[in-house]
Design a protein around this motif. Structure first.
Motif, PDB file in Angstrom:
ATOM      1  N   UNK A  28       0.741  -1.257  -0.158  1.00  0.00           N
ATOM      2  CA  UNK A  28       0.015  -0.091   0.119  1.00  0.00           C
ATOM      3  C   UNK A  28       0.902   1.349   0.050  1.00  0.00           C
ATOM      4  N   UNK A  29       0.360   2.275  -0.544  1.00  0.00           N
ATOM      5  CA  UNK A  29       1.160   3.544  -0.539  1.00  0.00           C
ATOM      6  C   UNK A  29       0.377   4.492   0.209  1.00  0.00           C
ATOM      7  N   UNK A  30       0.844   5.491   1.147  1.00  0.00           N
ATOM      8  CA  UNK A  30       0.338   6.310   1.882  1.00  0.00           C
ATOM      9  C   UNK A  30       0.664   7.626   1.121  1.00  0.00           C
ATOM     10  N   UNK A  31      -0.392   8.445   0.867  1.00  0.00           N
ATOM     11  CA  UNK A  31      -0.245   9.683  -0.068  1.00  0.00           C
ATOM     12  C   UNK A  31      -0.718  10.676   0.645  1.00  0.00           C
ATOM     13  N   UNK A  32      -0.335  12.091   0.347  1.00  0.00           N
ATOM     14  CA  UNK A  32      -1.024  13.259   0.814  1.00  0.00           C
ATOM     15  C   UNK A  32      -1.358  14.072  -0.399  1.00  0.00           C
ATOM     16  N   UNK A  33      -2.558  14.633  -0.280  1.00  0.00           N
ATOM     17  CA  UNK A  33      -2.943  15.484  -1.574  1.00  0.00           C
ATOM     18  C   UNK A  33      -3.606  16.911  -1.001  1.00  0.00           C
ATOM     19  N   UNK A  34      -3.520  17.803  -1.962  1.00  0.00           N
ATOM     20  CA  UNK A  34      -4.072  18.946  -1.621  1.00  0.00           C
ATOM     21  C   UNK A  34      -5.190  18.973  -2.961  1.00  0.00           C
ATOM     22  N   UNK A  35      -6.298  19.532  -2.624  1.00  0.00           N
ATOM     23  CA  UNK A  35      -7.383  19.352  -3.649  1.00  0.00           C
ATOM     24  C   UNK A  35      -8.142  20.502  -3.504  1.00  0.00           C
ATOM     25  N   UNK A  36      -8.791  20.889  -4.697  1.00  0.00           N
ATOM     26  CA  UNK A  36      -9.728  22.221  -4.835  1.00  0.00           C
ATOM     27  C   UNK A  36     -10.629  21.911  -6.057  1.00  0.00           C
ATOM     28  N   UNK A  37     -11.866  21.932  -5.901  1.00  0.00           N
ATOM     29  CA  UNK A  37     -12.686  22.102  -7.084  1.00  0.00           C
ATOM     30  C   UNK A  37     -13.280  20.473  -7.158  1.00  0.00           C
ATOM     31  N   UNK A  38     -13.675  20.460  -8.263  1.00  0.00           N
ATOM     32  CA  UNK A  38     -14.140  18.702  -8.572  1.00  0.00           C
ATOM     33  C   UNK A  38     -13.130  18.050  -9.595  1.00  0.00           C
ATOM     34  N   UNK A  39     -13.275  16.651  -9.180  1.00  0.00           N
ATOM     35  CA  UNK A  39     -12.485  15.908  -9.855  1.00  0.00           C
ATOM     36  C   UNK A  39     -13.305  15.070 -10.809  1.00  0.00           C
ATOM     37  N   UNK A  40     -12.688  13.830 -11.333  1.00  0.00           N
ATOM     38  CA  UNK A  40     -13.412  13.310 -12.446  1.00  0.00           C
ATOM     39  C   UNK A  40     -14.150  12.076 -11.977  1.00  0.00           C
ATOM     40  N   UNK A  41     -15.281  11.861 -12.210  1.00  0.00           N
ATOM     41  CA  UNK A  41     -16.015  10.728 -12.139  1.00  0.00           C
ATOM     42  C   UNK A  41     -14.992   9.259 -12.607  1.00  0.00           C
ATOM     43  N   UNK A  42     -14.937   8.442 -11.730  1.00  0.00           N
ATOM     44  CA  UNK A  42     -14.059   7.426 -11.744  1.00  0.00           C
ATOM     45  C   UNK A  42     -14.114   6.099 -10.881  1.00  0.00           C
ATOM     46  N   UNK A  43     -13.624   4.978 -11.047  1.00  0.00           N
ATOM     47  CA  UNK A  43     -13.432   4.004 -10.242  1.00  0.00           C
ATOM     48  C   UNK A  43     -12.133   3.025 -10.212  1.00  0.00           C
ATOM     49  N   UNK A  44     -12.065   2.341  -9.381  1.00  0.00           N
ATOM     50  CA  UNK A  44     -10.607   1.576  -9.351  1.00  0.00           C
ATOM     51  C   UNK A  44     -11.276   0.080  -9.378  1.00  0.00           C
ATOM     52  N   UNK A  45     -11.127  -0.405 -10.401  1.00  0.00           N
ATOM     53  CA  UNK A  45     -11.787  -1.824 -10.548  1.00  0.00           C
ATOM     54  C   UNK A  45     -11.338  -2.881  -9.518  1.00  0.00           C
ATOM     55  N   UNK A  46     -10.036  -3.041  -9.084  1.00  0.00           N
ATOM     56  CA  UNK A  46      -9.547  -3.961  -8.390  1.00  0.00           C
ATOM     57  C   UNK A  46      -9.070  -3.568  -6.982  1.00  0.00           C
ATOM     58  N   UNK A  47      -9.104  -2.188  -6.688  1.00  0.00           N
ATOM     59  CA  UNK A  47      -8.464  -1.618  -5.343  1.00  0.00           C
ATOM     60  C   UNK A  47      -9.410  -0.633  -4.545  1.00  0.00           C
ATOM     61  N   UNK A  48      -9.564  -0.887  -3.180  1.00  0.00           N
ATOM     62  CA  UNK A  48     -10.165  -0.226  -2.320  1.00  0.00           C
ATOM     63  C   UNK A  48      -9.232   1.174  -2.390  1.00  0.00           C
ATOM     64  N   UNK A  49      -9.859   2.261  -1.842  1.00  0.00           N
ATOM     65  CA  UNK A  49      -9.185   3.587  -1.485  1.00  0.00           C
ATOM     66  C   UNK A  49      -9.685   4.369  -0.249  1.00  0.00           C
ATOM     67  N   UNK A  50      -8.722   4.419   0.531  1.00  0.00           N
ATOM     68  CA  UNK A  50      -9.204   5.201   1.777  1.00  0.00           C
ATOM     69  C   UNK A  50      -8.803   6.751   1.828  1.00  0.00           C
TER      70      UNK A  50
END
Length: 121
Positions: A28-50
């Motif tokens: 697993x990777x632990x990532x940090x992100x800064x976000x603002x606004x809308x992202x794109x509709x998507x899914x991850x077919x094989x992976x859960x995301x926390x």
């Protein structure tokens, strides 16, 4: 085994929608992100995301409902579930992601926000 301070790591970058890797464990990777606004509709077919919220309010839209998260809240999006993270009123949100190393940023959707590699900080 070094201590990681999330605030110090967040101070190292300004880019939005560009997760930075801060650690790895058990594939697993632990990532940090800064976000603002809308992202794109998507899914991850094989992976859960926390998603764990550090600062701000994050909304995660699903086809049938929306989950609102604030500082200290987290949610796990199961593999294959269509979702779209977004912020409100121009607010920047700081968050931590935990997901398998193989997870593609926008799943199989190719978009201008798609990242094909992640920097370590």
């Amino acid at each position: 085994m070094k201590k990681i301070n999330l605030q110090q790591k967040l101070s190292l970058f300004k880019e939005q929608w560009t997760p930075k890797v801060i650690a790895e464990l058990n594939g697993q990777q632990v990532k940090l992100a800064k976000i603002q606004g809308d992202f794109v509709w998507h899914n991850h077919a094989q992976e859960d995301e926390m998603f764990y919220i550090i600062k701000g309010e994050l909304y995660i839209d699903f086809p049938e409902h929306t989950v609102e998260l604030g500082p200290g809240d987290m949610v796990v999006v199961p593999a294959g579930v269509e979702h779209r993270p977004r912020t409100k009123d121009g607010q920047e949100v700081h968050l931590m992601l935990v997901e398998p190393h193989s997870t593609k940023h926008t799943g199989e959707v190719e978009h201008e926000l798609t990242k094909h590699s992640y920097d370590w900080i």
